[in-house]
Design an enzyme around this catalytic site. Structure first.
Site, PDB file in Angstrom:
ATOM      1  N   ALA A  16       0.922  -0.974   0.164  1.00  0.00           N
ATOM      2  CA  ALA A  16      -0.128   0.166   0.050  1.00  0.00           C
ATOM      3  C   ALA A  16       1.017   1.461  -0.061  1.00  0.00           C
ATOM      4  O   ALA A  16       1.835   1.548   0.982  1.00  0.00           O
ATOM      5  CB  ALA A  16      -0.727   0.072   1.060  1.00  0.00           C
ATOM      6  N   MET A  17       0.699   1.963  -1.198  1.00  0.00           N
ATOM      7  CA  MET A  17       1.719   3.082  -1.057  1.00  0.00           C
ATOM      8  C   MET A  17       0.850   4.403  -1.298  1.00  0.00           C
ATOM      9  O   MET A  17       0.224   4.740  -2.068  1.00  0.00           O
ATOM     10  CB  MET A  17       2.585   2.883  -2.581  1.00  0.00           C
ATOM     11  CG  MET A  17       3.196   1.702  -2.444  1.00  0.00           C
ATOM     12  SD  MET A  17       4.391   1.597  -4.035  1.00  0.00           S
ATOM     13  CE  MET A  17       5.610   2.869  -3.748  1.00  0.00           C
ATOM     14  N   GLY A  19       1.925   7.420  -1.356  1.00  0.00           N
ATOM     15  CA  GLY A  19       2.478   8.759  -1.811  1.00  0.00           C
ATOM     16  C   GLY A  19       3.502   9.365  -0.867  1.00  0.00           C
ATOM     17  O   GLY A  19       4.352  10.196  -1.382  1.00  0.00           O
ATOM     18  N   VAL A  21       6.917   8.908   2.178  1.00  0.00           N
ATOM     19  CA  VAL A  21       8.193   8.470   2.213  1.00  0.00           C
ATOM     20  C   VAL A  21       8.326   7.077   3.011  1.00  0.00           C
ATOM     21  O   VAL A  21       9.018   6.217   2.446  1.00  0.00           O
ATOM     22  CB  VAL A  21       9.346   9.612   2.963  1.00  0.00           C
ATOM     23  CG1 VAL A  21       8.816   9.812   4.497  1.00  0.00           C
ATOM     24  CG2 VAL A  21      10.721   8.818   2.630  1.00  0.00           C
ATOM     25  N   ASP A  22       7.392   6.885   4.171  1.00  0.00           N
ATOM     26  CA  ASP A  22       7.493   5.691   4.896  1.00  0.00           C
ATOM     27  C   ASP A  22       7.015   4.590   4.035  1.00  0.00           C
ATOM     28  O   ASP A  22       7.855   3.361   3.992  1.00  0.00           O
ATOM     29  CB  ASP A  22       6.598   5.777   6.001  1.00  0.00           C
ATOM     30  CG  ASP A  22       7.110   6.776   6.875  1.00  0.00           C
ATOM     31  OD1 ASP A  22       8.333   6.788   7.086  1.00  0.00           O
ATOM     32  OD2 ASP A  22       6.363   7.374   7.729  1.00  0.00           O
ATOM     33  N   SER A  23       5.804   4.742   3.318  1.00  0.00           N
ATOM     34  CA  SER A  23       5.373   3.663   2.413  1.00  0.00           C
ATOM     35  C   SER A  23       6.038   3.280   1.300  1.00  0.00           C
ATOM     36  O   SER A  23       6.363   2.214   0.796  1.00  0.00           O
ATOM     37  CB  SER A  23       4.115   3.860   1.886  1.00  0.00           C
ATOM     38  OG  SER A  23       3.840   4.835   1.174  1.00  0.00           O
ATOM     39  N   CYS A 111      -9.696   3.679   9.594  1.00  0.00           N
ATOM     40  CA  CYS A 111      -9.187   3.401   8.215  1.00  0.00           C
ATOM     41  C   CYS A 111      -8.146   2.169   8.088  1.00  0.00           C
ATOM     42  O   CYS A 111      -8.310   1.122   7.136  1.00  0.00           O
ATOM     43  CB  CYS A 111      -8.221   4.522   7.697  1.00  0.00           C
ATOM     44  SG  CYS A 111      -7.922   4.435   5.861  1.00  0.00           S
ATOM     45  N   GLY A 135       3.840   1.019   5.400  1.00  0.00           N
ATOM     46  CA  GLY A 135       4.949   1.820   6.022  1.00  0.00           C
ATOM     47  C   GLY A 135       4.634   2.009   7.520  1.00  0.00           C
ATOM     48  O   GLY A 135       5.289   2.963   8.105  1.00  0.00           O
ATOM     49  N   CYS A 210      -7.188  13.303   6.589  1.00  0.00           N
ATOM     50  CA  CYS A 210      -7.028  13.319   5.039  1.00  0.00           C
ATOM     51  C   CYS A 210      -8.273  13.809   4.360  1.00  0.00           C
ATOM     52  O   CYS A 210      -8.107  14.440   3.082  1.00  0.00           O
ATOM     53  CB  CYS A 210      -6.671  12.164   4.262  1.00  0.00           C
ATOM     54  SG  CYS A 210      -7.660  10.714   4.415  1.00  0.00           S
TER      55      CYS A 210
END
Length: 378
Positions: A16-17, A19, A21-23, A111, A135, A210
């Protein structure tokens, strides 16, 4: 004897990305470890332009493009999956309903439970993936008997196990957190991203909700629920001000009360209670926020449910500290007593229990008992 989960064979991993830096680093580490990794960005809004811009959230068009660029650099396939309807129903509508009922929800925790490790995981397994990689800073530990446990990250300063306390056995069996067992500062994670050529290396972290574009939670709720003027009263019931909607307040709030009448002692006042039934907000001194016990509902266990009373440490908010508690599951309700009074506990929040670094489980706070009262609040 326990060991950090290290799969003995390459896995098909869905990363799961978001967007961020961690993921991106998590996906890169999973690929570097030899797993067959596919990146996916979750489109969580039917109108992404209505979500936050400027790299502050995790659901914007800009974020999906950042995730795609990171996947290209890592050299993995990448897709965007539309989970906007599920997100709206399970996270946004739940958020609004909880505030309307006078409670204080945690949408990030919801979530993780409903989207990333329910809807996403179910779809991943149906497509033949073995695990979902994120991440988050937390650890999955495999015991000698093969059972899995969720533990805090090696670095407590970055630990995110609180928002993962809703994961059950089945979800833990397919969870991968490549960042959880490394003691590195966020600067070192960014430096690693830069070494890997990931453009998100310097992207700011997201901290706000978000799906609230401008960060104005009260304004967001007012648009959804409408303005409803009511009274702000003190502990004696005397009116000290008015408000435009009880949903715009949370237990322990100090700022934004707009009280015209000062307290007799001249000290600040805090929100003590929110009553959606009569649209009243009660305020009082900080000491009146001290809580000695609580009842929580909808428990979820990261393993076998505990039997009988036990002593644990508890965390009551995502960035809060630990406090010692005595807890017992009575029927389907978790009864918790604090060793020392704690302040500002709000119904709707999650309480997560720990045994050392192991996450025992979580539940949603339904009511509290204050030190200065004999009846539950909430």
């Amino acid at each position: 004897m326990t060991d950090t989960a290290q799969p003995s064979r390459p896995l098909r991993v869905l990363a799961a990305m978001s967007g961020g830096v961690d993921s991106a680093v998590a996906a890169a580490r999973a690929a570097e470890a030899g797993h067959d990794v596919t990146g996916v960005h979750l489109a969580l809004s039917a109108n992404p332009q209505s979500f936050r811009t400027g790299a502050r959230g995790c659901c914007t068009i800009e974020d999906s493009r950042d995730a795609r660029r990171a996947a290209d650099v890592i050299g993995i396939p990448f897709y965007v999956w539309d989970l906007a309807d599920r997100f709206r129903e399970d996270v946004v509508e739940d958020f609004v309903a909880e505030y309307e009922a006078g409670r204080t929800p945690n949408p990030c925790l919801r979530c993780n439970e409903k989207i990333k490790f329910a809807a996403l995981l179910d779809k991943a397994l149906a497509l033949g993936f073995d695990a979902v990689c994120t991440g988050h800073y937390a650890q999955v530990i495999v015991r000698e008997d093969g059972t899995r446990e969720l533990h805090r990250a090696s670095d407590m300063a970055k630990d995110q196990s609180y928002v993962l306390g809703v994961l059950d056995d089945r979800q833990l069996a397919h969870a991968m957190f490549p960042l959880g067992d490394t003691v590195t500062t966020k600067d070192e994670i960014r430096a690693e991203a830069e070494r890997r050529g990931l453009a998100v290396a310097k992207k700011p972290d997201s901290h706000d909700i978000c799906f609230i574009a401008d960060g104005d939670t009260q304004g967001f709720l007012a648009k959804r629920l409408g303005k409803a003027e009511g009274d702000i009263v003190d502990e004696s019931g005397a009116k000290v001000g008015t408000h435009e909607g009880a949903y715009g307040f949370t237990i322990g709030q100090r700022k934004g009360l707009r009280i015209g009448t000062p307290a007799p002692d001249g000290k600040p006042r805090y929100v003590l209670d929110i009553s959606p039934v009569d649209n009243t907000v009660t305020v009082g001194p900080a000491a009146a926020l001290d809580v000695s016990a609580l009842t929580a509902v909808k428990p979820r266990w990261c393993g076998v449910a505990p039997s009988g009373p036990g002593t644990y440490t508890a965390q009551l908010r995502a960035h809060g500290g630990e406090t010692e508690v005595r807890a017992e599951l009575v029927g389907d309700r978790l009864e918790v007593t604090f060793g020392e009074p704690v302040r500002g506990v709000a119904p709707g929040q999650a309480i997560v229990l720990y045994d050392g670094t192991r996450v025992v489980g979580s539940a949603t706070i339904a009511s509290t008992v204050r030190v200065k009262e004999t009846t539950p609040a909430g």
